[in-house]
Design an enzyme around this catalytic site. Sequence first.
Site, mmCIF file in Angstrom:
data_model
loop_
_atom_site.group_PDB
_atom_site.id
_atom_site.type_symbol
_atom_site.label_atom_id
_atom_site.label_comp_id
_atom_site.label_asym_id
_atom_site.label_seq_id
_atom_site.Cartn_x
_atom_site.Cartn_y
_atom_site.Cartn_z
ATOM 1 N N GLY A 125 6.131 2.635 0.271
ATOM 2 C CA GLY A 125 5.920 1.296 0.013
ATOM 3 C C GLY A 125 6.680 0.376 0.967
ATOM 4 C CG PHE A 126 6.948 0.801 4.247
ATOM 5 C CD1 PHE A 126 8.274 0.849 4.564
ATOM 6 C CD2 PHE A 126 6.094 1.963 3.902
ATOM 7 C CE1 PHE A 126 9.009 2.234 4.733
ATOM 8 C CE2 PHE A 126 6.899 3.138 4.040
ATOM 9 C CZ PHE A 126 8.233 3.495 4.484
ATOM 10 C CG ASP A 129 -5.755 23.159 -8.000
ATOM 11 O OD1 ASP A 129 -4.767 24.157 -7.886
ATOM 12 O OD2 ASP A 129 -6.835 23.351 -7.586
ATOM 13 C CG HIS A 158 5.023 3.686 -5.466
ATOM 14 N ND1 HIS A 158 5.614 3.158 -4.541
ATOM 15 C CD2 HIS A 158 3.652 3.503 -5.247
ATOM 16 C CE1 HIS A 158 5.147 2.267 -3.862
ATOM 17 N NE2 HIS A 158 3.753 2.505 -4.115
ATOM 18 C CG HIS A 165 -2.534 -2.114 -7.798
ATOM 19 N ND1 HIS A 165 -1.409 -2.503 -8.445
ATOM 20 C CD2 HIS A 165 -2.046 -1.940 -6.498
ATOM 21 C CE1 HIS A 165 -0.319 -2.700 -7.758
ATOM 22 N NE2 HIS A 165 -0.855 -2.498 -6.688
#
Length: 211
Positions: free
Chosen positions: A66-67, A115, A122, A159
């Site tokens: 995440g950035f 698997d 996240h 999302h």
Amino acid sequence: MEIGAIVHSKAVLDANVYVGSGAVIGPAVTVGQSTKIGYNVSLSNCTIGDHCVIHNGVCIGQDGFGFFVDEQGSMVKKPQLLNAKIGNHVEIGANTCIDRGSWRDTVIGDHSKIDNLVQIAHNVVIGKSCLLCGQVGIAGSVTIGDYVTLGGRVAVRDHASITSKVRLAANSCVTKDITEPGDYGGFPAVPIHQWRRQIANHSRLSKKSIS
């Protein structure tokens, strides 16, 4: 616990937990009873339920990807401060990665089976009794219901939401919410009968163009 395993003094391991050589279990980790941790597993910022099998090389609880770009144009890391929660009777294949949460915990439901070489980003929430085949990639903040099967190399965009009792054919890509149970396939994923018609039409057009 095998020789060569590292378990932090603040980690909590219940009865009959097996930890293979080379595994590293960090301070913010709880492992339920009779769970087996394979060789070279890395656990941090997570809880693992009872009777789970975590195969060799699995990484659970590392930071998510995440950035954002700030006002000066610099790439800034978003805080990744929450946990990953693995239910009971879950099996996770070799070299699979499950990231910790940023705005909600990453969750894998009871009895789900994963698997090898699967990426779960996240904030992903997966229900109970799901099957994720090899090389599945699930982007951040995806929500998946119960009894969902993802064939090999299925991709799910960030999302997106997949309702319960959905099956996705191998190499499919989910680009929008799936709200009805059933079988889906293709890129973008559509109901399976529609996908098969697309393939048949494409095949007919290809033959015509060649002739």
